[in-house]
Every structure is written in structure tokens, then in C-alpha cells.
Design a protein around this motif. Structure first.
Motif, short mmCIF file in Angstrom:
data_model
loop_
_atom_site.label_atom_id
_atom_site.label_comp_id
_atom_site.label_asym_id
_atom_site.label_seq_id
_atom_site.Cartn_x
_atom_site.Cartn_y
_atom_site.Cartn_z
N ILE A 76 -4.26 34.60 -32.17
CA ILE A 76 -4.85 34.54 -33.50
C ILE A 76 -5.20 35.95 -33.97
O ILE A 76 -5.98 36.66 -33.32
CB ILE A 76 -6.10 33.64 -33.54
N GLU A 77 -4.63 36.35 -35.07
CA GLU A 77 -4.86 37.68 -35.62
C GLU A 77 -6.27 37.79 -36.21
O GLU A 77 -6.71 36.95 -36.99
CB GLU A 77 -3.83 37.93 -36.73
N ASP A 78 -7.00 38.84 -35.82
CA ASP A 78 -8.28 39.17 -36.45
C ASP A 78 -8.03 40.39 -37.32
O ASP A 78 -7.56 41.42 -36.85
CB ASP A 78 -9.36 39.47 -35.41
N ASN A 126 -2.59 27.71 -38.74
CA ASN A 126 -2.48 27.91 -40.19
C ASN A 126 -3.70 28.67 -40.67
O ASN A 126 -4.61 28.99 -39.89
CB ASN A 126 -2.34 26.56 -40.91
N LYS A 127 -3.75 28.97 -41.94
CA LYS A 127 -4.84 29.76 -42.51
C LYS A 127 -6.20 29.21 -42.10
O LYS A 127 -6.41 28.00 -42.04
CB LYS A 127 -4.70 29.76 -44.03
N ILE A 128 -7.12 30.12 -41.80
CA ILE A 128 -8.47 29.74 -41.41
C ILE A 128 -9.07 28.77 -42.44
O ILE A 128 -8.98 29.00 -43.65
CB ILE A 128 -9.35 31.00 -41.23
N GLY A 129 -9.65 27.70 -41.96
CA GLY A 129 -10.17 26.64 -42.83
C GLY A 129 -9.35 25.37 -42.73
O GLY A 129 -9.82 24.29 -43.12
N SER A 130 -8.15 25.47 -42.19
CA SER A 130 -7.29 24.29 -42.06
C SER A 130 -7.88 23.28 -41.07
O SER A 130 -7.82 22.07 -41.29
CB SER A 130 -5.89 24.70 -41.60
N TYR A 131 -8.45 23.78 -39.98
CA TYR A 131 -9.03 22.90 -38.96
C TYR A 131 -10.18 22.08 -39.55
O TYR A 131 -10.29 20.87 -39.30
CB TYR A 131 -9.50 23.75 -37.78
N ALA A 132 -11.02 22.73 -40.36
CA ALA A 132 -12.13 22.01 -40.99
C ALA A 132 -11.61 20.91 -41.92
O ALA A 132 -12.17 19.80 -41.97
CB ALA A 132 -13.01 22.98 -41.77
N ALA A 173 -18.44 41.78 -39.03
CA ALA A 173 -17.87 40.49 -39.39
C ALA A 173 -16.82 40.07 -38.37
O ALA A 173 -16.19 40.90 -37.72
CB ALA A 173 -17.23 40.54 -40.78
N VAL A 174 -16.67 38.77 -38.22
CA VAL A 174 -15.57 38.19 -37.45
C VAL A 174 -14.59 37.64 -38.47
O VAL A 174 -14.98 36.88 -39.36
CB VAL A 174 -16.07 37.07 -36.52
N ASN A 175 -13.33 38.00 -38.36
CA ASN A 175 -12.38 37.66 -39.41
C ASN A 175 -11.05 37.14 -38.85
O ASN A 175 -9.99 37.77 -38.99
CB ASN A 175 -12.13 38.89 -40.30
N PRO A 176 -11.07 35.96 -38.20
CA PRO A 176 -9.79 35.37 -37.77
C PRO A 176 -8.99 34.94 -38.99
O PRO A 176 -9.50 34.24 -39.86
CB PRO A 176 -10.21 34.18 -36.91
N ALA A 177 -7.73 35.34 -39.05
CA ALA A 177 -6.90 34.99 -40.21
C ALA A 177 -6.42 33.55 -40.14
O ALA A 177 -6.04 32.98 -41.17
CB ALA A 177 -5.72 35.94 -40.29
N PHE A 178 -6.42 32.97 -38.94
CA PHE A 178 -5.88 31.62 -38.74
C PHE A 178 -6.80 30.81 -37.84
O PHE A 178 -7.65 31.36 -37.15
CB PHE A 178 -4.48 31.69 -38.09
N ASP A 179 -6.62 29.50 -37.87
CA ASP A 179 -7.21 28.63 -36.85
C ASP A 179 -6.14 27.67 -36.36
O ASP A 179 -5.01 27.65 -36.88
CB ASP A 179 -8.46 27.90 -37.36
N VAL A 180 -6.47 26.88 -35.36
CA VAL A 180 -5.50 25.95 -34.77
C VAL A 180 -5.97 24.52 -34.99
O VAL A 180 -7.12 24.17 -34.68
CB VAL A 180 -5.31 26.22 -33.27
N ALA A 232 -7.09 22.85 -55.04
CA ALA A 232 -6.70 24.02 -54.24
C ALA A 232 -7.94 24.73 -53.73
O ALA A 232 -8.79 25.16 -54.52
CB ALA A 232 -5.86 24.97 -55.09
N LEU A 233 -8.04 24.85 -52.40
CA LEU A 233 -9.15 25.61 -51.83
C LEU A 233 -8.95 27.09 -52.10
O LEU A 233 -7.82 27.62 -52.00
CB LEU A 233 -9.26 25.36 -50.32
N GLU A 234 -10.04 27.80 -52.40
CA GLU A 234 -9.94 29.22 -52.78
C GLU A 234 -9.39 30.09 -51.65
O GLU A 234 -8.71 31.08 -51.89
CB GLU A 234 -11.30 29.74 -53.22
N THR A 235 -9.70 29.72 -50.40
CA THR A 235 -9.16 30.38 -49.21
C THR A 235 -9.72 31.78 -49.02
O THR A 235 -9.06 32.80 -49.24
CB THR A 235 -7.61 30.41 -49.22
N ARG A 236 -10.97 31.84 -48.63
CA ARG A 236 -11.60 33.10 -48.25
C ARG A 236 -10.96 33.65 -46.98
O ARG A 236 -10.46 32.86 -46.17
CB ARG A 236 -13.10 32.86 -48.02
N PRO A 237 -10.96 34.96 -46.75
CA PRO A 237 -11.60 35.97 -47.61
C PRO A 237 -10.69 36.59 -48.66
O PRO A 237 -11.18 37.28 -49.55
CB PRO A 237 -12.02 37.03 -46.59
N LEU A 238 -9.38 36.37 -48.60
CA LEU A 238 -8.49 37.07 -49.54
C LEU A 238 -8.06 36.20 -50.72
O LEU A 238 -7.25 36.63 -51.53
CB LEU A 238 -7.25 37.59 -48.79
N LEU A 239 -8.59 34.98 -50.79
CA LEU A 239 -8.45 34.13 -51.97
C LEU A 239 -7.00 33.83 -52.34
O LEU A 239 -6.64 33.78 -53.52
CB LEU A 239 -9.17 34.79 -53.17
#
Length: 316
Positions: free
Chosen positions: A268-270, A229-235, A291-298, A170-177
Motif C-alpha cells: 500500500i503506497e503512502d 482501491n482508493k482509501i475509503g473503499s473498505y469503509a 499525517a498518515v496518508n495511505p493512498a489505498f485500502d484493501v 459521488a464521494l469527494e475522496t480525500r485527500p486529493l478530491l
């Protein structure tokens, strides 16, 4: 335990900001309270937001301004607006008709999560095969993101119940973990073996082999199959494609938005800098740091092996 429900004339929901330290249920009696809970992520996850939106219309009654504000509380997740619209369509028939619609949406979400879990487990681990799977996931897609069981983590739960799950990374999922706080909490409750992984380590671990599949949820699926989906999904999708690991999106049919042609049309919500420069209220960056804080990516559809819904398997 249900993440969200209608109890004695009000909404009751698990306050996800308090997990994993304590499991607290809060009672919501006004639309403004519900909007606040949605914005601070006390309730989150596409299916849960759909149910919240529908139940919120019951609280709103005929206040169309309140309904509009509720619908706009989070822009990326399509289910919130969908749930609001489904319930609001019955306003002319009276409060009981609106409530009946909202409760139907709740019950249909529960059934959809069961169906997604079974369809996903059948796809990943057919009955004619043997062996157990190592799954990687990001954010939280379990019961906390729905009413019961969940989407991607619902598939994990079904695999675990069938004895076909080896481990979840399970990825920790920054920034709200949400991965560290919520997904690990849910995996612990179901007795599934799991380990926590930093977000940046996900693609590296995929490249190293030993991961059988990546499972994620979605907050909006465009008509062409692109998913937000949650930021980090694209990576993770890029890493999975490079490593030849199947990449699955699990979401109900209600998350497909045919009015959105492709991912580039998804708003995309920031969420602002505070969540990035602090961790659970403790500052980790110097004063004055932006900071730049996109909550999601595509994730583009060509990186997705299949989209698993409660009705079908879509192969973009």
C-alpha cells in the motif's frame, strides 16, 4: 476525448491535476517526464497506467534502468508494471514492435471498458426489469482512469445511456478530491444527475436506504478476490454489507494479480503528509503536524458481491 494516447512520436495525456478548472493536454517525450506525471497523478487509474507503462517503454528504447524506474513509479497499481512488462518483452524485435504492442494495449483497454460497461449494466439493470438506479461510488473510475469510458463509471455511463440511471452519489475522496474534481466533472459532461458526498457520510447514507448499489474500481485484485482501491473503499464495503446493499468491483482482467495470494500481500503506497495537511496547496493543519496518508485500502473478498471484468462476472 482520450485520457492518454500516442501522437506524432510522443505521449499526450490529460493533466488531471488541472481539472476541473481547466482541461489541459501535456506532451510527454521522455521517461522521466512520464514518471513525474505518474507520481504527481497527472495520469492515474489502473487501466490508464497500464497504457502509460507500455507507451513509456517506447520512449525508453533500450534503457533498462529507465524501464525499471518507470515500473516502480507507483507500487500498488498492478497495471503499470503489467503494461511495462508487456511492451518490454518486444524490445529485442525493435522499436516498431514495442510501439505496436503498446498501441494494441491501448485499443484493448478501450474495448475492455465498453465490455465492462455493458456487462455491468446488464447485471445491475437486466432488460426484463424496469426502474432507474441510484449508485454510490468513490474516487474516479471514468474515462480519466482509462483511455475512454472507464471501469465503474463506465457502467454508470452505460446505465445512463440506457435510461436506467436515476442518480450518482459521488464521494469527494480525500485527500486529493478525485471524486469532487474528476468524477463530478465527468458526470457533468455526460449529463448524468449527481450529487457530491463527503467521505464520512457514505456509510451513513447507505444505512438510510435508497442506494441500489455501490460501484468501485480496483488498482489490484489478489488471487483470492481481495481488492485494493482508493482509501475509503473498505469503509463503504462495510457500510454496504451492514445495509444489505450490493457492492461491486469493476476492473479489467489485467488488474487481477494471481501472483498476489491475498490482500495482506499488497503493498500500500503512502504518499506522505503534505496531501493531508494541505488542500490544493493551502495549509489546513498547524505547522509541524504529521499525517498518515495511505493512498489505498484493501476490501476483503467476503464483502464483495461480484467483480465485473471485461470477460466475466466473478462472485468471490
Amino acid at each position: 476525448m482520450r485520457t492518454i494516447d500516442w501522437v506524432d512520436g510522443a505521449i499526450e495525456l490529460v493533466d488531471q491535476t488541472r481539472l476541473p478548472d481547466e482541461c489541459v493536454t501535456v506532451r510527454i517525450t521522455t521517461v522521466d517526464e512520464l514518471i513525474g506525471a505518474i507520481r504527481r497523478l497527472a495520469v492515474r487509474g489502473a487501466p490508464a497506467l497500464g497504457v502509460a507503462g507500455a507507451l513509456g517503454v517506447v520512449l525508453a528504447g533500450g534503457d533498462h534502468d529507465a524501464i525499471a524506474r518507470l515500473r516502480a513509479a507507483r507500487p500498488t497499481a498492478v497495471n503499470l508494471g503489467w503494461g511495462v512488462d508487456q511492451a518490454a518483452a518486444w524490445l529485442a524485435q525493435g522499436r516498431e514492435a514495442v510501439l505496436a504492442t503498446a498501441l494494441r494495449i491501448r485499443d484493448e483497454d478501450i474495448a475492455a471498458c465498453v465490455a465492462m460497461g455493458e456487462r455491468g449494466a446488464d447485471l445491475l439493470a437486466p432488460a426484463e426489469t424496469t426502474g432507474r438506479l441510484r449508485i454510490m461510488t468513490i474516487c474516479n473510475t471514468g474515462a480519466l482512469a482509462a483511455v475512454e469510458r472507464g471501469t465503474a463509471l463506465g457502467v454508470v455511463q452505460t446505465l445512463h445511456e440506457r435510461g436506467r440511471l436515476a442518480e450518482v452519489l459521488a464521494l469527494e475522496t480525500r485527500p486529493l478530491l478525485q471524486g469532487a474534481r474528476l468524477t463530478c466533472w465527468e458526470l457533468g459532461r455526460m449529463g448524468a444527475r449527481h450529487r457530491l458526498v463527503t467521505d464520512g457520510a457514505g456509510p451513513y447514507l447507505l444505512a438510510g436506504g435508497g442506494i441500489d448499489a455501490v460501484l468501485i474500481g480496483a488498482d489490484r485484485i489478489a488471487a483470492n478476490g481481495d481488492t485494493a482501491n482508493k482509501i475509503g473503499s473498505y469503509a463503504l464495503a462495510l457500510g454496504a454489507a451492514r445495509a444489505g446493499v450490493p457492492f461491486f468491483v469493476v476492473a479489467p482482467e489485467t488488474t487481477i494479480d494471481f501472483a498476489t495470494p491475498s490482500g495482506e500481500h499488497i503493498e500500500i503506497e503512502d504518499r506522505g503528509p503534505e496531501e493531508v495537511v494541505t488542500v490544493r496547496g493551502v495549509r489546513v493543519a498547524p505547522e509541524g503536524t504529521g499525517a498518515v496518508n495511505p493512498a489505498f485500502d484493501v476490501t476483503p473478498h467476503d464483502l464483495i458481491t461480484a467483480i465485473i471484468t471485461d470477460k466475466r462476472v466473478i462472485r468471490p
